[in-house]
Design a protein around this motif. Sequence first.
Motif, PDB file in Angstrom:
ATOM      1  N   ARG A   1       0.823  -1.212   0.000  1.00 33.58           N
ATOM      2  CA  ARG A   1       0.000   0.000   0.000  1.00 33.58           C
ATOM      3  C   ARG A   1       0.854   1.258   0.000  1.00 33.58           C
ATOM      4  N   VAL A   2       1.834   1.260  -0.886  1.00 35.51           N
ATOM      5  CA  VAL A   2       2.702   2.415  -1.100  1.00 35.51           C
ATOM      6  C   VAL A   2       2.734   2.700  -2.593  1.00 35.51           C
ATOM      7  N   SER A   3       3.379   3.778  -2.978  1.00 36.27           N
ATOM      8  CA  SER A   3       3.478   4.104  -4.396  1.00 36.27           C
ATOM      9  C   SER A   3       4.568   3.248  -5.055  1.00 36.27           C
ATOM     10  N   GLU A   4       4.501   3.165  -6.365  1.00 32.51           N
ATOM     11  CA  GLU A   4       5.549   2.464  -7.110  1.00 32.51           C
ATOM     12  C   GLU A   4       6.895   3.145  -6.900  1.00 32.51           C
ATOM     13  N   MET A   5       6.891   4.466  -6.800  1.00 35.19           N
ATOM     14  CA  MET A   5       8.137   5.205  -6.573  1.00 35.19           C
ATOM     15  C   MET A   5       8.784   4.786  -5.257  1.00 35.19           C
ATOM     16  N   THR A   6       7.982   4.534  -4.244  1.00 34.76           N
ATOM     17  CA  THR A   6       8.518   4.064  -2.963  1.00 34.76           C
ATOM     18  C   THR A   6       9.206   2.720  -3.145  1.00 34.76           C
ATOM     19  N   VAL A   7       8.613   1.831  -3.933  1.00 39.48           N
ATOM     20  CA  VAL A   7       9.230   0.526  -4.185  1.00 39.48           C
ATOM     21  C   VAL A   7      10.549   0.717  -4.933  1.00 39.48           C
ATOM     22  N   TYR A   8      10.576   1.593  -5.932  1.00 38.19           N
ATOM     23  CA  TYR A   8      11.830   1.866  -6.643  1.00 38.19           C
ATOM     24  C   TYR A   8      12.894   2.417  -5.684  1.00 38.19           C
ATOM     25  N   ARG A   9      12.489   3.250  -4.748  1.00 38.63           N
ATOM     26  CA  ARG A   9      13.442   3.788  -3.764  1.00 38.63           C
ATOM     27  C   ARG A   9      13.971   2.685  -2.846  1.00 38.63           C
ATOM     28  N   LEU A  10      13.091   1.762  -2.445  1.00 36.45           N
ATOM     29  CA  LEU A  10      13.524   0.630  -1.616  1.00 36.45           C
ATOM     30  C   LEU A  10      14.533  -0.232  -2.367  1.00 36.45           C
ATOM     31  N   ILE A  11      14.306  -0.427  -3.652  1.00 42.18           N
ATOM     32  CA  ILE A  11      15.248  -1.196  -4.473  1.00 42.18           C
ATOM     33  C   ILE A  11      16.565  -0.439  -4.592  1.00 42.18           C
ATOM     34  N   SER A  12      16.485   0.852  -4.910  1.00 38.54           N
ATOM     35  CA  SER A  12      17.672   1.683  -5.094  1.00 38.54           C
ATOM     36  C   SER A  12      18.541   1.740  -3.841  1.00 38.54           C
ATOM     37  N   SER A  13      17.889   1.794  -2.678  1.00 37.71           N
ATOM     38  CA  SER A  13      18.628   1.873  -1.420  1.00 37.71           C
ATOM     39  C   SER A  13      19.018   0.494  -0.892  1.00 37.71           C
ATOM     40  N   ARG A  14      18.691  -0.537  -1.646  1.00 34.52           N
ATOM     41  CA  ARG A  14      19.002  -1.931  -1.305  1.00 34.52           C
ATOM     42  C   ARG A  14      18.343  -2.388  -0.006  1.00 34.52           C
ATOM     43  N   ARG A  15      17.212  -1.780   0.317  1.00 37.61           N
ATOM     44  CA  ARG A  15      16.458  -2.217   1.496  1.00 37.61           C
ATOM     45  C   ARG A  15      15.560  -3.393   1.153  1.00 37.61           C
ATOM     46  N   ILE A  16      15.344  -3.597  -0.146  1.00 31.85           N
ATOM     47  CA  ILE A  16      14.584  -4.743  -0.626  1.00 31.85           C
ATOM     48  C   ILE A  16      15.316  -5.283  -1.852  1.00 31.85           C
ATOM     49  N   GLY A  17      15.446  -6.592  -1.933  1.00 28.25           N
ATOM     50  CA  GLY A  17      16.174  -7.205  -3.041  1.00 28.25           C
ATOM     51  C   GLY A  17      15.342  -7.250  -4.310  1.00 28.25           C
ATOM     52  N   ALA A  18      15.993  -7.130  -5.437  1.00 26.03           N
ATOM     53  CA  ALA A  18      15.303  -7.167  -6.717  1.00 26.03           C
ATOM     54  C   ALA A  18      16.277  -7.542  -7.816  1.00 26.03           C
ATOM     55  N   SER A  19      15.736  -8.037  -8.911  1.00 19.95           N
ATOM     56  CA  SER A  19      16.537  -8.366 -10.093  1.00 19.95           C
ATOM     57  C   SER A  19      15.950  -7.644 -11.286  1.00 19.95           C
ATOM     58  N   LYS A  20      16.825  -7.140 -12.126  1.00 21.43           N
ATOM     59  CA  LYS A  20      16.354  -6.478 -13.336  1.00 21.43           C
ATOM     60  C   LYS A  20      16.313  -7.532 -14.442  1.00 21.43           C
ATOM     61  N   ILE A  21      15.146  -7.731 -14.984  1.00 22.03           N
ATOM     62  CA  ILE A  21      14.959  -8.691 -16.064  1.00 22.03           C
ATOM     63  C   ILE A  21      14.459  -7.889 -17.257  1.00 22.03           C
ATOM     64  N   GLY A  22      15.319  -7.790 -18.257  1.00 21.42           N
ATOM     65  CA  GLY A  22      15.004  -6.908 -19.372  1.00 21.42           C
ATOM     66  C   GLY A  22      15.030  -5.480 -18.877  1.00 21.42           C
ATOM     67  N   ARG A  23      13.924  -4.772 -19.071  1.00 18.61           N
ATOM     68  CA  ARG A  23      13.836  -3.394 -18.594  1.00 18.61           C
ATOM     69  C   ARG A  23      12.988  -3.272 -17.339  1.00 18.61           C
ATOM     70  N   SER A  24      12.582  -4.411 -16.776  1.00 21.78           N
ATOM     71  CA  SER A  24      11.683  -4.397 -15.619  1.00 21.78           C
ATOM     72  C   SER A  24      12.337  -5.005 -14.392  1.00 21.78           C
ATOM     73  N   TRP A  25      11.940  -4.520 -13.239  1.00 22.35           N
ATOM     74  CA  TRP A  25      12.398  -5.075 -11.978  1.00 22.35           C
ATOM     75  C   TRP A  25      11.462  -6.174 -11.532  1.00 22.35           C
ATOM     76  N   ARG A  26      12.025  -7.234 -10.933  1.00 24.98           N
ATOM     77  CA  ARG A  26      11.243  -8.310 -10.332  1.00 24.98           C
ATOM     78  C   ARG A  26      11.750  -8.505  -8.907  1.00 24.98           C
ATOM     79  N   ILE A  27      10.811  -8.639  -7.984  1.00 22.40           N
ATOM     80  CA  ILE A  27      11.148  -8.743  -6.568  1.00 22.40           C
ATOM     81  C   ILE A  27      10.674 -10.097  -6.054  1.00 22.40           C
ATOM     82  N   PRO A  28      11.571 -10.887  -5.458  1.00 17.86           N
ATOM     83  CA  PRO A  28      11.152 -12.170  -4.891  1.00 17.86           C
ATOM     84  C   PRO A  28      10.192 -11.973  -3.715  1.00 17.86           C
ATOM     85  N   VAL A  29       9.185 -12.831  -3.642  1.00 16.38           N
ATOM     86  CA  VAL A  29       8.224 -12.774  -2.540  1.00 16.38           C
ATOM     87  C   VAL A  29       8.959 -12.871  -1.205  1.00 16.38           C
ATOM     88  N   ALA A  30       9.983 -13.714  -1.131  1.00 11.85           N
ATOM     89  CA  ALA A  30      10.743 -13.875   0.116  1.00 11.85           C
ATOM     90  C   ALA A  30      11.373 -12.556   0.555  1.00 11.85           C
TER      91      ALA A  30
END
Length: 86
Positions: free
Chosen positions: A42-71
């Motif tokens: 229940r946050v904005s997409e920009m907040t999720v991008y910031r969490l990824i950028s600050s490495r507070r949440i793990g993510a992988s870039k697949i093509g031009r899109s980010w994917r975040i593991p449920v874990a």
Amino acid sequence: MHASPIESTASVHDLATGHTPLTQSSDLGSLLTVTEVADYLRVSEMTVYRLISSRRIGASKIGRSWRIPVADVKAYVEQQHVPRAS
């Protein structure tokens, strides 16, 4: 109304919050989009991008899109938990 990807991978529905908790069984390999994570948290997409950028949440870039593991979403939520006072 259709279930969100997080809800469809979990087995128990939390009536208090309306969300299905993330489980550690088969959903450890599930990947979510930024939009799905934003909806669940229940946050904005920009907040999720910031969490990824600050490495507070793990993510992988697949093509031009980010994917975040449920874990990783589950681990982030657990890290943010503040215990109630007794």
